[in-house]
Structures are given as C-alpha cells and as structure tokens.
Design an enzyme around this catalytic site. Sequence first.
Site, PDB file in Angstrom:
ATOM      1  N   LYS A   1      59.241   5.531  51.669  1.00  0.00           N
ATOM      2  CA  LYS A   1      59.731   6.004  50.370  1.00  0.00           C
ATOM      3  C   LYS A   1      60.333   7.404  50.496  1.00  0.00           C
ATOM      4  O   LYS A   1      61.444   7.661  50.017  1.00  0.00           O
ATOM      5  CB  LYS A   1      58.598   6.017  49.345  1.00  0.00           C
ATOM      6  CG  LYS A   1      59.037   6.470  47.953  1.00  0.00           C
ATOM      7  CD  LYS A   1      57.865   6.534  46.980  1.00  0.00           C
ATOM      8  CE  LYS A   1      56.983   7.732  47.261  1.00  0.00           C
ATOM      9  NZ  LYS A   1      55.927   7.920  46.238  1.00  0.00           N
TER      10      LYS A   1
ATOM     11  N   ASP B   1      59.086   4.102  43.945  1.00  0.00           N
ATOM     12  CA  ASP B   1      57.891   4.842  43.524  1.00  0.00           C
ATOM     13  C   ASP B   1      57.193   4.048  42.417  1.00  0.00           C
ATOM     14  O   ASP B   1      57.543   2.898  42.153  1.00  0.00           O
ATOM     15  CB  ASP B   1      58.263   6.258  43.064  1.00  0.00           C
ATOM     16  CG  ASP B   1      59.027   6.270  41.747  1.00  0.00           C
ATOM     17  OD1 ASP B   1      59.433   5.180  41.260  1.00  0.00           O
ATOM     18  OD2 ASP B   1      59.208   7.353  41.182  1.00  0.00           O
TER      19      ASP B   1
END
Length: 215
Positions: free
Chosen positions: A121, A139
């Site tokens: 991420k 997220d």
Amino acid sequence: MLSKEKTMEAIETMYDMFPEAACELTHKNPFQLLIAVILSAQATDVSVNKATPALFAAYPTPEALAQAPIEAIIEKIKTIGLYRNKAKNIKACAAQLLEQFGGKVPETREELITLPGVGRKTANVVMGDAFGEPAIAVDTHVERVSKRLRICKLDANVREVEDTLMRKIPKELWVKTHHTMIFFGRYHCLARNPKCDICPLLYMCQEGKSRMSVK
C-alpha cells in the site's frame, strides 16, 4: 458485483463530488512523502501532518534522518500512534536509501517494498504521487467503499480488492480514483455514520438501501 460500466458510473459520480481529491499528507519531495506515508499507518493524515514539519525541519534528508538518535526521532513523532516502531522504521529506511539507492527514493514497487516500514500500500502511494506511476493503494476507505458498493466481493482481501479495481478502472485513472475513493470514504461514506440519506450512489448501494430502510 458491479460491472465495469456500473463501477465507472459510480467512480465518475465520486469525481463530481470530490474534484479536488489529492494526497493530504504534507510533503515537498519523494523522500518526505515516503516518510509521511510510513508514519500514516494506523494513524490519521491530520496527526501525521502535525508532526512532520518539525521532523522534516530537523532531518530534511535521508542522511540527517539516518544519523539522528532514535530518541530524538521519537520525540518528534510521539503524538502519532505506534511511534516507537515507526521511529525505528523511518531511521532504518533512511539508512537503506543511502546504502542501496544512493540516497534517492526508488521508483519501482519491487524496490520500495524492500524498505523498512514499506508494504504494498505504501509503495503504491509513493509510486502514484511521487512518480506518477499508475497504482491503486487500498486503504481502509478504499476497501470499505469498494465492498459497500459491491465493486468487489465482500470477502475479498486487500490484494483482491486492488486487483478488482485495476481490472475495472482504466490504468490512466488509477491514481485519481485512489484519491477520490479515499475522499468519498473519509468525508461521505464514513465507517460508522455514512451519509446515505444524501448519497447520489444510494440507488446502487444495497448496504445503504438496507440502512435507510431500518431508519
């Protein structure tokens, strides 16, 4: 699950709602962005932005951060969650940038994820915002919105959410979509109190319809 066409219909509505969606982490260069994203794990962007001005003023380069005493780093970021572990990570990350990448932030995911504190991420955020490389960082907001709208399966893991979004959204829109979905999740489709009653996507959101029907 939503088709590609319906997915883009939803995404385009989000574009209209949040035309100025962008990274909210304060940074001036790829190094500052990398450190800020590492610090933002399980913390709000607001809390990170309060701490990083003093951190970057004291340690503006990988060299300065790598040489900084760990307790001094902790003092600068102690208002952020998990600050002890994050202090160790950003110090080690700065050192590795010097040792392996000539003090520059690498531009590929494969290289970025070798850095301490950097997962997929974080790497995707840095690729997209620092270097303009197509990437979607999943997220909590992106995952929640994707599942509520049934863009992806409800039991999909984070990587499966990312893969589904990449299949359904044109590559050139990945970075824009990432930020727009975050804004939509952060300011409209909130975790506990989503604004279903004024949501232009309610017509395609089964969860929202169910929520409204019990009010």
